[in-house]
Design an enzyme around this catalytic site. Structure first.
Site, PDB file in Angstrom:
ATOM      1  N   ARG A 381       0.744  -1.095  -0.023  1.00  0.00           N
ATOM      2  CA  ARG A 381       0.051  -0.018   0.059  1.00  0.00           C
ATOM      3  C   ARG A 381       0.947   1.284   0.028  1.00  0.00           C
ATOM      4  O   ARG A 381       1.734   1.437   0.759  1.00  0.00           O
ATOM      5  CB  ARG A 381      -0.990   0.014   1.150  1.00  0.00           C
ATOM      6  N   HIS A 441       3.098  -9.723   1.047  1.00  0.00           N
ATOM      7  CA  HIS A 441       2.809  -8.602   2.190  1.00  0.00           C
ATOM      8  C   HIS A 441       4.151  -8.299   2.707  1.00  0.00           C
ATOM      9  O   HIS A 441       4.019  -7.608   3.662  1.00  0.00           O
ATOM     10  CB  HIS A 441       1.764  -9.481   3.062  1.00  0.00           C
ATOM     11  N   TYR A 474       0.533   5.104  12.118  1.00  0.00           N
ATOM     12  CA  TYR A 474       0.587   3.886  12.575  1.00  0.00           C
ATOM     13  C   TYR A 474       2.072   3.693  13.252  1.00  0.00           C
ATOM     14  O   TYR A 474       2.969   4.356  12.970  1.00  0.00           O
ATOM     15  CB  TYR A 474       0.867   2.950  11.387  1.00  0.00           C
TER      16      TYR A 474
END
EC number: 2.7.4.1
Length: 697
Positions: A381, A441, A474
């Protein structure tokens, strides 16, 4: 007897979807907390809505698919799809009711601060005139009323868009006659909340919602008809993509096709405004063939607009957290040659307390360094305007070998990643879409550099995405290193993902789906063995979710063998802690606070020789078996200590931590007696609290 044993075994586990609902309750509690600044409460309220949107469109959609397919088998937590659906909906409905109760309280509190959401009828003459002009000049031209009758079928209703259901009658018609019905999409490209001109001598800020303004002018769209009712509704469709990766000639094109199909996904949830006309509700439920998952909302539908409003309001900084200024990592500050520094030492970066600029600088220096031969990177992302993309493109244009593994299947970021993939290809980068059937990922960047003594590899491994925007929101860990074994493993990982390579015998890494789970099991069992032998044995693991049954069972076995286990799990947790004879040595904490806890850190006592890892993977089945994930050891002792300190802050949090109880509910961890309050995220803003201090766990 067999059924009784199955029920007892099922009682050992908490259900994944029900656990997620409890997580969203914890987010809602932050919106309710009077100690949280008011506009931050507004943001949490918005997050509850966006979380629930994704949950309904993916998880609940999957449960409904199972029911439709006739599945009746219980999962390992003891639920059939039908039983789980009923339980999830009951708990979610209660949460939505509580959410809107919270909304009304926040609206009252905003009003006291001079931020007022008003009704059209409460505006004065001057204000009405201004809003009437805005409607006629800006809103009216983009509205499209869509009648529904025999000659005009029900139009496509887009997922999670806001619509108005309009019931009408003709002048002179018998009120008992069947009414007319139309729908109208509230423009999504105009602001949902509209600023109203201020009253004379008033410093208050007034707003009106777009749908309320349209409702007051609905007669302008249906001349010759009398509007009987106007109520908002919103449909959520199944958003999961069904990909035939093996049969697809071009994965990028296949995903683009599936994205277009997403807008026609099966209806999953219908939200309607409280008091909706029965005829309108009948038309909607018949068209969408939905009867079980209808939410009647006492307030504005879709509170996600609150996030933009809370961020954009000027002059109310006293209602927000004080801005945080991430510091540049001291080890790299005023360093002209990052590679020279990384030859001397590894460097840890802890976001958002330390700046993501260090990652950007690493890639940009590699892009412009004539001695760099190759850059390889995974992208899952990425932000809308990413300096990393510019750097990679510049490197390729200058003749370097640039390989980028772009994960096109990152849910809800597919379109953005397709755009980045095309841009990188145009710049000359080798763009790879990963392995068939697996999402990539792992978060890793490899730089290969020609130096006087030969080739040297420099690596960045992270727990979070290469996204400069989310790195401010985050908590994530990044490790820069030139460690030889890590560099060799990094090269092997990219070779496996981009080419044909047999599974590698990893020297440092644990890699899913090949061996990460086995390595974790091995380390958990080693702790159990050490406990049985009377040696120091402890496990501390921080991640987002725990849902893999085998992993839960391994932790139960270690607990029974005497291992002390502390889990810091932000979201889903299927393990039931504190059960005598099963898990009495396991604690589970969840921290929901200003920043989204996202880092993955694993600590194993190892008989007094601790091992510490950072990873991209949660302990979920999908991460361990259906994704390319990476677990990386931390060899540097001082960095190990920093990570231990970070874990220690989380374990000592007695302000925002909640502890999971054996019954599946969470209770706040509160300071008692003279114990000082410790809020782990606020403590971490003091870099010295985790980087230079030596703490015992």
């Amino acid at each position: 007897m067999k059924d009784i044993a199955a029920r007892e075994t099922a009682n050992h586990y908490l259900n994944r979807d029900l656990s997620w609902v409890e997580f969203n309750w914890r987010v809602l509690e932050e919106a309710q907390d009077p100690e949280t600044p008011l506009l931050e409460r507004v943001k949490f309220l918005s997050i509850v809505s966006s979380n629930l949107d994704e949950f309904m469109s993916v998880r609940v959609a999957g449960i409904k698919d199972q029911i439709k397919a006739g599945h009746t088998k219980k999962d390992f937590t003891g639920y059939t799809p039908a039983g789980l659906f009923k339980r999830v909906m009951k708990r979610s409905s209660k949460m939505v009711t509580e959410q809107y109760k919270t909304y009304r309280d926040i609206i009252r509190q905003l009003g006291k601060e001079g931020i007022i959401f008003t009704e059209y009828d409460d505006l004065n003459v001057t204000q009405r005139k201004a809003m009437d002009e805005y409607y006629h000049d800006i809103v009216f031209p983009v509205l499209t009323p869509m009648a529904v009758d025999q000659s005009r079928p029900f139009p496509l209703v887009r997922t999670q868009a806001l619509y108005l259901a309009v019931v009408l009658m003709k002048a002179g018609d018998d009120p008992e006659d069947e009414p007319y019905f139309a729908i109208l999409q509230v423009p999504s490209n105009l602001s949902r909340y509209l600023a109203v001109p201020g009253r004379t001598n008033s410093k208050k800020r007034e707003f009106i919602l777009m749908e309320d303004l349209i409702e007051k002018h609905i007669h302008t769209l249906f001349s010759g008809y009398i509007p009987m009712s106007v109520h908002a509704f919103r449909l959520t469709r199944n958003a999961d993509l069904t990909l035939d990766e093996e049969g697809a000639e071009d994965l990028l094109e296949e995903i683009e096709i599936q994205l277009r199909k997403r807008r026609w996904g099966t209806p999953v949830r219908l939200e309607v405004q409280k008091g909706i006309h029965p005829y309108a509700l009948e038309q909607l439920t018949e068209e969408f063939e939905i009867v079980e998952n209808i939410f009647e909302i006492d307030g504005p539908l879709d509170l996600t607009y609150f996030m933009k409003m809370a961020s954009a309001l000027q002059g109310f900084d006293h209602l927000r957290y004080a801005p945080i200024q991430p510091v540049y990592p001291s080890e790299l500050d005023d360093v002209e040659d990052l590679f020279a520094k990384l030859r001397q030492q590894d460097v840890l970066v802890y976001h958002p307390y330390e700046s993501f600029d260090a990652v950007t600088d690493f890639v940009l220096q590699a892009a412009y360094d004539p001695q760099v031969l190759a850059i390889k990177m995974t992208l899952y992302r990425v932000s809308g305007i990413s300096p990393l993309i510019q750097g990679l493109a510049r490197a390729a244009e200058s003749g370097k070998q640039v390989t980028v593994v772009v994960e096109l299947k990152a849910r809800f970021d597919e379109e953005r990643n397709i755009a980045w993939a095309r841009k990188l290809e145009q710049a000359g980068c080798h763009v790879v879409y990963g392995l068939v059937g697996l999402k990539t990922h792992a978060k890793i960047t490899l730089v290969v550099r020609q130096e006087a003594d030969g080739l040297r590899r420099y690596v960045h491994v992270g727990t979070g995405n290469y996204n400069d925007s989310t790195a401010r929101l985050y908590t994530d860990i990044g490790l820069f290193t030139s460690h030889k074994e890590i560099g060799e493993d990094a090269s092997a990982l990219f070779n496996e993902v981009t080419g044909y390579s047999a599974p590698h015998n990893w020297k440092a890494f644990g890699v899913a789906p090949t061996d990460m789970m086995d390595k974790l099991f091995e380390k958990i069992r080693r702790e159990a063995k050490h406990a049985a032998e009377g040696k120091p044995a402890r496990i501390i693991a921080k991640f987002n979710s725990l849902s893999n049954q085998q992993m839960v069972d391994e932790l139960y076995a270690a607990s029974q063998a005497g291992v002390e286990i502390d889990l810091i799990v932000r979201g889903v947790c299927c393990l039931r802690p504190g059960v005598p004879g099963l898990s009495e040595r396991i604690t589970v904490r969840s921290i929901v606070d200003r920043f989204l806890e996202h880092s993955r850190i694993f600590y194993f006592e190892n008989g007094g020789e601790p091992e510490v890892y950072i990873a991209s993977a949660d302990w979920m089945t999908r991460n361990l078996t259906r994704r390319v994930e990476l677990m990386c050891p931390v060899f540097d002792k001082s960095i190990q200590q920093s990570l231990i300190n970070i874990l220690g802050l989380s374990l000592k949090d007695n302000v925002k931590a909640r502890q999971l109880q054996p019954n599946g509910m969470y209770e706040h961890v509160r300071s008692e007696g003279n114990v000082l309050q410790l809020r782990s995220q606020f403590a971490a803003m003091r870099i010295s609290s985790w980087k230079t201090t030596t703490r015992e766990l």
